[in-house]
Design a protein around this motif. Structure first.
Motif, short mmCIF file in Angstrom:
data_model
loop_
_atom_site.label_atom_id
_atom_site.label_comp_id
_atom_site.label_asym_id
_atom_site.label_seq_id
_atom_site.Cartn_x
_atom_site.Cartn_y
_atom_site.Cartn_z
N GLN A 83 10.49 4.62 -7.55
CA GLN A 83 9.91 5.21 -6.35
C GLN A 83 9.79 4.20 -5.21
OE1 GLN A 83 9.22 8.55 -6.29
NE2 GLN A 83 10.09 8.52 -8.36
N VAL A 84 9.77 2.90 -5.54
CA VAL A 84 9.56 1.86 -4.51
C VAL A 84 10.74 0.91 -4.45
CG1 VAL A 84 7.06 2.02 -4.70
CG2 VAL A 84 8.30 0.40 -6.16
N SER B 205 -6.88 -2.72 1.79
CA SER B 205 -6.36 -2.36 0.47
C SER B 205 -7.42 -1.66 -0.36
CB SER B 205 -5.87 -3.62 -0.25
OG SER B 205 -4.80 -4.21 0.46
N ARG B 206 -8.68 -2.13 -0.28
CA ARG B 206 -9.76 -1.50 -1.03
C ARG B 206 -10.01 -0.09 -0.52
NH1 ARG B 206 -11.57 -0.43 -5.66
NH2 ARG B 206 -13.63 0.50 -5.56
N GLN B 207 -10.00 0.08 0.80
CA GLN B 207 -10.19 1.41 1.37
C GLN B 207 -9.06 2.35 0.96
OE1 GLN B 207 -10.48 0.52 5.53
NE2 GLN B 207 -12.67 0.02 5.44
N GLU B 208 -7.84 1.82 0.94
CA GLU B 208 -6.70 2.64 0.53
C GLU B 208 -6.81 3.05 -0.93
OE1 GLU B 208 -3.21 4.75 0.94
OE2 GLU B 208 -4.48 3.83 2.48
N LEU B 209 -7.25 2.11 -1.79
CA LEU B 209 -7.43 2.44 -3.20
C LEU B 209 -8.49 3.54 -3.37
CD1 LEU B 209 -6.94 1.94 -6.22
CD2 LEU B 209 -8.64 0.09 -6.10
N THR B 210 -9.58 3.42 -2.61
CA THR B 210 -10.63 4.44 -2.70
C THR B 210 -10.11 5.80 -2.26
OG1 THR B 210 -12.29 2.74 -2.24
CG2 THR B 210 -12.95 5.02 -1.92
N LYS B 211 -9.31 5.83 -1.21
CA LYS B 211 -8.74 7.10 -0.76
C LYS B 211 -7.79 7.69 -1.80
CE LYS B 211 -9.05 6.09 4.19
NZ LYS B 211 -8.29 5.87 5.44
N ARG B 212 -6.97 6.85 -2.42
CA ARG B 212 -6.04 7.36 -3.43
C ARG B 212 -6.80 7.87 -4.65
NH1 ARG B 212 -3.40 3.37 -5.40
NH2 ARG B 212 -4.01 1.65 -4.02
N ARG C 253 0.82 -1.21 0.00
CA ARG C 253 0.00 0.00 0.00
C ARG C 253 0.87 1.26 0.00
NH1 ARG C 253 -3.54 -3.40 3.18
NH2 ARG C 253 -2.42 -2.91 5.11
N LEU C 254 1.97 1.21 0.75
CA LEU C 254 2.89 2.36 0.75
C LEU C 254 3.50 2.58 -0.62
CD1 LEU C 254 4.44 4.58 2.19
CD2 LEU C 254 6.12 2.84 2.91
N ALA C 255 3.85 1.48 -1.31
CA ALA C 255 4.42 1.60 -2.64
C ALA C 255 3.42 2.22 -3.62
CB ALA C 255 4.87 0.23 -3.13
N LEU C 256 2.17 1.76 -3.58
CA LEU C 256 1.15 2.32 -4.46
C LEU C 256 0.91 3.80 -4.15
CD1 LEU C 256 -1.39 -0.66 -4.40
CD2 LEU C 256 0.12 -0.02 -6.27
N TRP C 257 0.91 4.13 -2.87
CA TRP C 257 0.71 5.54 -2.50
C TRP C 257 1.85 6.41 -3.02
CZ3 TRP C 257 3.62 8.84 0.53
CH2 TRP C 257 3.00 10.04 0.90
N ARG C 258 3.08 5.91 -2.94
CA ARG C 258 4.21 6.68 -3.46
C ARG C 258 4.09 6.92 -4.97
NH1 ARG C 258 9.76 4.17 -0.86
NH2 ARG C 258 9.36 4.66 1.35
#
Length: 588
Positions: free
Chosen positions: A286-287, A206-213, A50-55
């Motif tokens: 980035q990751v 992970s789904r919540q994180e994707l929605t936030k991003r 999740r951190l990698a996707l956010w970056r």
């Protein structure tokens, strides 16, 4: 025998049940420990993912937002202003002044070419102008080679992308899709550490994180587009960029962003082509500190079958990383250390129970042998006492000589009983540690004088000769004379019982601070397999049921116990083959 076997069978069955229960507990605890380690590893992996996707989304979102904020007329090589004025504030008629598009001088290693598709389906690009616009661009902005290269790329896009495809992708991208359903566990929860429940929780995160991003990216796009709306012609409606994948002329996947632009009743589509190889490398960089080996996989359509925890919110790609490898549990982890201590305690307990059971059975056997021996030893003298005393009391024995014989017999039996009781009491005191040593100073000659008398009487009563060898002198000693006498008496008494014909020899000497006494007979001797057993209490060696030799089997056990209590020892001399020879060693 059957009772002892039953006890051992019960003990074995109970021990097996305990061992099986402990094995089950061990397997369960080790399994739970491994599941916990695996759950922690998976959770750490998902957090890193999740951190990698956010970056990556955070790095790419500003660049895409900048493109989204680009006005629609930037896609023309040169465009005119609706209103313009000279320095003297004189109005200029529309079309007299042309402004070059910022895209003429646009340089980016990630975005290769911007293009526009007109209502007639024809593709144009501000970076590949044609006609008079090309001449004007070559003079001030672009080289001929650069224009030719951009024109080739534009042609390639036209060969692979159709107006219908662009329209469908834009329409599909502008229609919000419902979030994919969270898969539910189909099996009941087996334990608090259920990996199915943990995986379900990670998918939810992970789904919540994707929605936030996605929400953060959309908010950035809207903020950038606000500048595009202010002061713009209200008859122009500009949509949002929608990414999609197209197969290039060389078969490689190409990432294209397009948006819908409605000018009056004329439909245009604007977009730009990404340099996917360069963009992918920049995103992976980035990751690099999170995953040594990572790659981005294009995702077409609605990403069906792709885990939401691997999708980027900005472009239709999925992050692919190696699966997590759970670390091995430590050799002395808390759970395993507890199991090891439990195993140790249980094994020690089983061994202690086995020792206790064996001792209890041995004690029962000893008690049975003692009861049998004492009963056997008491039966004859008590019968003799009763019969002779009744005969004497009833006056049935009138002859004085016969009466004397009866009385001597009663005297001998009483001495025998007295010796038996004394041995039992002495052994009991020795076993309980209640015997107190009464050592006193004497000499070698004085010790012999004190102990030889009772020994000669016992030998004489059995018709055996007692021979004393070795010269006694005035060497000083400090011993318990009574205990030494009792030891020697038991040894001579045994010799008289088992070797009644012959001579019993008592010899001794003093050497290097040790007093050594030897009692030897010339009887049948003691077989080698029974050399240790004869020192056990109530053990009478190879005695059979028809053996009338008196005794309860305490003589040798008491003799050795007294010898060791005095700091010495009593052993059988294995080198003597003719008869039995016992060696008593005592410190001086």
């Amino acid at each position: 025998m059957r009772s002892r076997r039953s006890w051992w069978l019960i003990y074995g069955a109970c021990s097996a049940v305990v061992a099986l229960a402990l094995v089950w507990i061990t397997v369960t605890v080790v399994g739970l420990e491994r599941a916990e380690i695996r759950a922690r590893t998976d959770a750490a992996h998902q957090e890193a993912l999740r951190l990698a996707l956010w970056r990556m989304d955070s790095w790419l979102a500003p660049q895409l937002a900048q493109e989204a904020a680009r006005p629609y007329f930037d896609y023309q090589p040169f465009y005119s202003h609706a209103r313009a004025y000279t320095a003297l504030l004189s109005p200029i008629r529309p079309g007299e002044v042309l402004t070059p598009s910022p895209l003429l001088s646009f340089e980016s290693q990630y975005f290769s070419l911007h293009f526009q598709m007109g209502p007639d389906g024809r593709l144009t690009s501000p970076q590949a102008p044609i006609g008079e616009y090309r001449v004007l661009a070559e003079d001030a902005y672009l080289s001929n080679e650069r224009i030719a290269s951009n024109a080739a790329v534009l042609t390639s896009i036209g060969d692979t992308v159709t107006p219908q495809q662009v329209a469908e992708c834009v329409a599909q991208g502008e229609t919000p899709l419902p979030p994919p359903p969270i898969p539910m566990a189909t099996t009941p929860r087996p334990s608090p550490l259920s990996r199915a429940d943990d995986a379900l929780g990670q998918q939810l995160k992970s789904r919540q994180e994707l929605t936030k991003r996605q929400g953060a990216y959309q908010q950035a796009i809207e903020q950038q587009q606000a500048a595009n709306v202010l002061g713009a012609d209200t008859s122009v409606v500009v949509g949002s960029f929608v990414p999609f994948w197209s197969s290039g002329a060389d078969g490689e996947d190409e990432l294209i962003f397009t948006r819908s632009v409605l000018v009056g009743d004329q439909q245009y589509y604007q977009g730009f082509l990404c340099n996917w190889d360069t963009l992918r490398g920049a995103l992976v960089d980035q990751v690099a500190d999170l995953f040594e080996t990572a790659t981005l996989i294009p995702v077409a359509g609605a990403a069906a079958g792709v885990e939401s925890g691997t999708l980027l919110a900005t472009i239709p790609v999925a992050l692919q990383v190696p699966p997590p490898v759970a670390a091995a549990a430590g050799l002395m982890s808390p759970a395993r250390a507890t199991l090891a201590l439990t195993w140790f305690a249980v094994l020690v307990g089983i061994a202690a129970v086995a020792v206790t059971l064996r001792a209890s059975i041995a004690f029962g056997r000893k008690r049975a042998r003692f009861a049998s021996a004492v009963t056997h030893e008491l039966r004859t003298p008590l019968t003799t006492f009763r019969m002779y005393s009744e005969m004497l009391a009833d006056g049935m024995v009138t002859d004085d000589e016969q009466r004397k014989i009866y009385l001597d017999t009663l005297k001998g039996e009483s001495g025998r009983l007295s010796n038996l009781v004394e041995n039992v009491l002495a052994y009991a005191r020795l076993e309980e540690g209640r015997r107190s040593s009464r050592s006193s100073p004497t000499t070698w000659a004085g010790l012999l004088d004190d102990v030889v008398g009772p020994l000669r009487q016992r030998a004489a009563s059995a018709g055996v000769d007692l021979a004393v060898e070795g010269g006694a002198d005035d060497t000083p000693l400090n011993v318990d004379v009574e205990a030494v006498g009792q030891i020697l008496f038991n040894l001579v008494d045994n010799a008289c019982k088992y070797a009644p014909d012959g001579t019993v020899t008592l010899s001794g000497h003093v050497n290097a601070g040790t007093l050594t006494l030897r009692v030897r007979d010339h009887g049948p001797g003691i077989p080698a397999p029974l050399a240790k057993a004869v020192f056990d209490p109530f053990e009478r060696g190879a005695r059979h049921d028809g053996d009338g030799t008196p005794g309860v089997g305490l003589g040798l056990a008491l003799a050795r116990g007294l010898a060791r209590d005095l700091g010495g020892d009593l052993q059988i001399d294995a080198e003597v083959r003719d008869g039995a020879c016992f060696t008593l060693t005592l410190p001086m």
